[in-house]
Every structure is written in C-alpha cells, then in structure tokens.
Scaffold this motif. Structure first.
Motif, mmCIF file in Angstrom:
data_model
loop_
_atom_site.group_PDB
_atom_site.id
_atom_site.type_symbol
_atom_site.label_atom_id
_atom_site.label_comp_id
_atom_site.label_asym_id
_atom_site.label_seq_id
_atom_site.Cartn_x
_atom_site.Cartn_y
_atom_site.Cartn_z
ATOM 1 N N PRO A 206 -5.243 48.550 24.413
ATOM 2 C CA PRO A 206 -6.108 49.191 23.418
ATOM 3 C C PRO A 206 -7.429 48.457 23.241
ATOM 4 N N VAL A 207 -7.392 47.138 23.416
ATOM 5 C CA VAL A 207 -8.608 46.317 23.406
ATOM 6 C C VAL A 207 -8.599 45.463 24.664
ATOM 7 N N GLN A 208 -9.603 45.642 25.508
ATOM 8 C CA GLN A 208 -9.707 44.838 26.731
ATOM 9 C C GLN A 208 -10.403 43.523 26.387
ATOM 10 N N ALA A 209 -9.606 42.554 26.004
ATOM 11 C CA ALA A 209 -10.169 41.303 25.487
ATOM 12 C C ALA A 209 -10.933 40.528 26.553
ATOM 13 N N GLU A 210 -10.359 40.415 27.753
ATOM 14 C CA GLU A 210 -11.028 39.650 28.809
ATOM 15 C C GLU A 210 -12.251 40.387 29.352
ATOM 16 N N ASN A 211 -12.334 41.673 29.077
ATOM 17 C CA ASN A 211 -13.470 42.473 29.537
ATOM 18 C C ASN A 211 -14.530 42.585 28.450
ATOM 19 N N GLY A 212 -14.750 41.499 27.744
ATOM 20 C CA GLY A 212 -15.811 41.477 26.748
ATOM 21 C C GLY A 212 -15.434 42.090 25.417
ATOM 22 N N ALA A 228 0.167 61.851 30.535
ATOM 23 C CA ALA A 228 1.181 61.050 31.233
ATOM 24 C C ALA A 228 2.581 61.543 30.895
ATOM 25 N N HIS A 229 2.841 61.739 29.613
ATOM 26 C CA HIS A 229 4.162 62.209 29.197
ATOM 27 C C HIS A 229 4.432 63.628 29.704
ATOM 28 N N GLY A 230 3.404 64.455 29.755
ATOM 29 C CA GLY A 230 3.580 65.809 30.268
ATOM 30 C C GLY A 230 3.990 65.833 31.724
ATOM 31 N N HIS A 231 3.634 64.772 32.439
ATOM 32 C CA HIS A 231 3.986 64.621 33.847
ATOM 33 C C HIS A 231 5.343 63.926 34.016
ATOM 34 N N GLY A 232 5.915 63.448 32.915
ATOM 35 C CA GLY A 232 7.169 62.708 33.000
ATOM 36 C C GLY A 232 6.988 61.230 33.243
ATOM 37 N N ALA A 233 5.755 60.743 33.132
ATOM 38 C CA ALA A 233 5.489 59.309 33.297
ATOM 39 C C ALA A 233 5.701 58.590 31.972
ATOM 40 N N LEU A 234 5.898 57.290 32.045
ATOM 41 C CA LEU A 234 6.067 56.458 30.862
ATOM 42 C C LEU A 234 4.743 55.795 30.513
ATOM 43 N N VAL A 235 4.609 55.391 29.259
ATOM 44 C CA VAL A 235 3.355 54.806 28.770
ATOM 45 C C VAL A 235 3.646 53.459 28.125
ATOM 46 N N VAL A 236 2.891 52.446 28.556
ATOM 47 C CA VAL A 236 3.065 51.079 28.057
ATOM 48 C C VAL A 236 1.731 50.557 27.543
ATOM 49 N N ALA A 237 1.724 50.057 26.313
ATOM 50 C CA ALA A 237 0.528 49.457 25.716
ATOM 51 C C ALA A 237 0.630 47.942 25.794
ATOM 52 N N ASP A 238 -0.301 47.326 26.487
ATOM 53 C CA ASP A 238 -0.351 45.871 26.598
ATOM 54 C C ASP A 238 -1.146 45.333 25.410
ATOM 55 N N GLU A 239 -0.432 44.795 24.428
ATOM 56 C CA GLU A 239 -1.061 44.218 23.240
ATOM 57 C C GLU A 239 -0.743 42.732 23.126
ATOM 58 N N ILE A 240 -0.621 42.102 24.284
ATOM 59 C CA ILE A 240 -0.284 40.683 24.330
ATOM 60 C C ILE A 240 -1.322 39.861 23.577
ATOM 61 N N ARG A 245 -1.315 41.779 14.438
ATOM 62 C CA ARG A 245 -2.418 41.719 13.460
ATOM 63 C C ARG A 245 -3.630 40.913 13.921
ATOM 64 N N ARG A 246 -3.691 40.551 15.176
ATOM 65 C CA ARG A 246 -4.938 39.972 15.671
ATOM 66 C C ARG A 246 -6.073 40.981 15.479
ATOM 67 N N CYS A 247 -5.759 42.258 15.683
ATOM 68 C CA CYS A 247 -6.761 43.310 15.484
ATOM 69 C C CYS A 247 -6.445 44.160 14.266
ATOM 70 N N GLY A 248 -5.744 43.572 13.301
ATOM 71 C CA GLY A 248 -5.517 44.234 12.023
ATOM 72 C C GLY A 248 -4.187 44.920 11.865
ATOM 73 N N ALA A 249 -3.600 45.408 12.954
ATOM 74 C CA ALA A 249 -2.338 46.148 12.885
ATOM 75 C C ALA A 249 -1.261 45.391 13.650
ATOM 76 N N PRO A 250 0.013 45.577 13.281
ATOM 77 C CA PRO A 250 1.079 44.994 14.106
ATOM 78 C C PRO A 250 0.996 45.477 15.550
ATOM 79 N N SER A 251 0.657 46.777 15.726
ATOM 80 C CA SER A 251 0.440 47.357 17.051
ATOM 81 C C SER A 251 -0.609 48.447 16.921
ATOM 82 N N LEU A 252 -1.677 48.345 17.668
ATOM 83 C CA LEU A 252 -2.709 49.383 17.631
ATOM 84 C C LEU A 252 -2.186 50.701 18.198
ATOM 85 N N ALA A 253 -1.396 50.643 19.257
ATOM 86 C CA ALA A 253 -0.875 51.867 19.858
ATOM 87 C C ALA A 253 -0.008 52.635 18.864
#
Length: 422
Positions: A206-212, A228-240, A245-253
């Motif tokens: 959700p936030v590309q930290a290393e990309n500025g 993605a879901h309509g195609h049957g694919a899975l979705v993963v949010a990288d919030e490492i 709460r680094r960006c205010g929420a427990p998880s932005l996604a």
C-alpha cells in the motif's frame, strides 16, 4: 502507556576502530566506510527510546532504523517479555507443541479484526514474502505473480523477482519465473494481465517505502483486487514496513476494505528487540498448509523467544496510537514548513502517519543532507530505489519536542547542502 525510558545501564566501552577493522575484514570494506560516515567515526554502544548512544559518548536521535524501532529501543515492557520467556524456554523442541506461538497467532489475528485467521511466522520480511507466494501458487495451481513497478519485497531469490530494482538483480537472472510488474497508476493493469496469464496472486505494498514513500491509490488497489479475485487469483498486501500503525492503521489494506487474502507483517512486530515476521491469511491462502503442514517449514518459524513479545508489542502499539497520531500531525506540519523554507532544494514531501519521504532535487543534494544529518547526530533511512529521497521513520513513542528537534536539524542540513551545491 508504558514509558519507553527508564534507568539506563552504564554505556559499555566499545572500540570503534576495532569494530571498523572487523567489519572491513569479515564483511565488506564498503560497509566499514559507510558505517564510519554515518556514525562520524563512532559505532553504536547503547540505546533507549528514541536515542542511540555512540561509542564516543554522543547521543543520536533515531528517526530511521528501517522501521524496526517503532516502539523505541529497549522498550522496558518488551525487554521484560523477552526475559520472562528466556527464563523458562527460549527455543522449542519442534516436536512437542509450544504454547507461545499459538497465543501470538491468536492475538495477531484478533488484532487485525479476525477476518484472516491463519498465521505463518518467519524471521524476516523476505521469509514471509516467499511463504505467501509459495502458498498462493500451490493453492491456485498457477504460476504467474503480479507485482508493482517500484516494489521492494526483499532480496532472497524468490522475493527478489517481485522487487523492481535492477541493481539487486544484476547477475542473478533467471530469477523466479512468471512475475509481471504493472504500472502503479493503471487501474486496469490487473485486468489486462489476467486476460493474458493464469495469475496465482497479486502482491502489492500500500505504501512503497523504498520507492520514495509512494502511497498507492486506494481506488486503484480496490479495482486491482476485484479483478484479481474475479480471475480466481489471491491477493496479498505487503505491509512489513507500513503496518502496525506505522502509517496510522493496523493494516492499510484492511482499513481500505480491499478484501485481501493475506497481510504480511514484520519489522516492529518483535517490539524492536527480536526479529519476527508473519503471513496472516485466510483459509484459501493457507489451504496447502491445512492439507499438509509440512509443505513449508523452517526451524525457527514460531520461535518462542521471538513470538513471546508479539502480544505485548501489539498492546503497546495501541497504547501509543494516540501519541502516534499527534506525532504524524507534527511531522506533516514540520515537513510543510521545510518545503516552504527550502523550495530550491526540496522538490516534495509525502507520507502518512510515521513514514515520510523528503525528495531532494538531486541525489547529490540528498547525499549532502545525509552528511549534514550525520554531523548533527540524526539517523534517517535513505531509500534504496530512490537515491534523491530521504526517509523519516520516527518511533511512535517519540515526543513532539523530538519531532521539532528533528525538523530543525533537517532544515539546517538542507540549507547547508543547498548552499554547498549553489
């Protein structure tokens, strides 16, 4: 709130010259040079809260640490949790079940709202990126993974295929096959890819930290997730880096309501003391492990000493959330003032919560600012994919006074670098 400061132990005597000699001999001469520059000839000796004490006795304000020290250094409640587990059983037989990791998993899934009920624990960010991609490919029986241009997901060979930086890939190709990178501004990008490929997963930050510190548009993310879901694919949010709460929420996604199948967490998850990371996902993503829990294992996955701190770390993040909101407002105001004061040097600032990027007009200017901050005893994090951007990552336990101090020192460093470049 548990205060992040207390009685500090006596700062140990550390020989900086010997440290640099060992780094040069056993790691890399370039690392020794970089460390000597950042520490201005000194090395770390002790730390507490927002401050690091160096071997020459100077105190450094830490607004960097690559997002690990969200709760500050040596938070007493975290240290206490480590000591308590250390006194009973710091490791595990891996044959008899330990109660520590399951408790941490229960607390972590509840913390994220309960919609994602399964957990895999790793030791670092790349661990859980690898695990999530492996699970998605096994769960769907497909191979293509969609990632985003500008992404950073780690440097192990699988995760590196998702990372969008040729600097780290040179000489290593071919990497994991079947990774497609899409334009972060193209809301139809996933729809286009699924028409041409059998997609297993969409993985994004959700936030590309290393990309500025680039914040991806929630509306674009929502469209991607639907396609993605309509195609049957899975979705993963990288919030490492951006989660907890680094960006205010427990998880932005989850705050955006994206309906993801997994969220990746790490960095501050171990309270700034121990390395631990997690894939938190639903039964669909975890179907391969539900069928055979031995498909993906690691000796130190769910390590008791590391996972013992997770419940306390989550409690502390919530206790300090209001303070974090106050600091976020102070950061936003301070950086707005920085832009106004130095338009000749500062091209833009952007961020959310306690993760901010400062774009200097050239990489050379950014280097000058980093030098000035090092001389003024402030630690920040450069951006690996954006050499003209400096990243600010204040702890959630910092004070408004410390934010104002950092802003003033940053302004001085920018003015000095701009003058030198004129």
């Amino acid at each position: 709130m548990t205060e992040p400061t207390g009685t500090s132990p006596r700062t140990p005597v550390v020989d900086a010259k010997e440290t640099f000699r060992r780094v040069k001999r056993h790691f890399s001469p370039a690392l020794a040079v970089a460390g000597r520059f950042t520490g201005q000839g000194a090395v770390e000796a002790a730390a507490e809260g927002s401050r690091v004490t160096l071997s020459d006795g100077r105190e450094v304000l830490d607004f960097g640490s690559y997002a690990v020290a969200l709760l500050g250094h040596r938070n007493p409640a975290i240290v206490e949790a480590v000591r308590a587990q250390l006194d009973v059983m710091p490791t595990s037989t891996r044959s008899v079940q330990s109660p520590v990791a399951p408790l941490a998993a229960e607390r972590l899934t509840a913390y994220l709202g309960g919609s994602l009920g399964r957990v895999y624990f790793g030791c670092g960010g790349a661990d859980v990126v690898e695990a999530s991609v492996k699970l998605a490919r096994m769960a769907t029986g497909r191979t293509t993974v969609v990632a985003v241009r500008g992404a950073f997901h780690g440097k192990t060979l699988g995760a590196l295929a998702l990372t969008d930086n040729p600097r780290f890939k040179a000489g290593l190709e071919p990497l994991l096959q079947g990774v497609v990178h899409i334009d972060p501004d193209d809301s139809e990008a996933v729809a286009k890819v699924v028409r041409e490929h059998d997609v297993a997963a969409l993985v994004f930050e959700p936030v590309q930290a290393e990309n500025g510190v680039r914040l991806l548009d929630p509306a674009v993310l929502a469209r991607w997730c639907r396609d993605a879901h309509g195609h049957g694919a899975l979705v993963v949010a990288d919030e490492i880096q951006a989660g907890l709460r680094r960006c205010g929420a427990p998880s932005l996604a989850l705050e955006y309501g994206l309906g993801v199948d997994g969220v990746l967490l790490g960095k501050p998850l171990g309270g700034g003391v121990l390395p631990v990371s997690a894939v938190v996902g639903n039964d669909t993503l975890f179907a391969p492990l539900l069928a055979d829990p031995m498909l993906h294992t690691a000796t130190f996955s769910g390590h008791p000493l590391s996972t013992a701190v997770i419940p306390r770390a989550l409690d502390l993040v919530e206790e300090w959330a209001e303070n974090g909101d106050m600091l976020a407002r102070a950061m936003e105001q301070g950086l707005a003032g920085l832009r106004e004061a130095h338009p000749e040097a500062v091209a833009a600032t952007r961020g959310r919560g306690l993760l901010w990027g400062v774009d200097l007009r050239t990489p050379e200017l950014a280097g000058g600012v980093l030098t000035g901050l090092a001389q003024r005893s402030v630690v920040v994090s450069p951006c690996l994919s954006r050499p003209a951007t400096i990243r600010l990552l204040p702890p959630i336990v910092a004070t408004e006074t410390e934010v104002k101090e950092a802003m003033a020192l940053l302004s001085d460093a920018v003015a000095e670098a701009a003058l030198a470049a004129a």
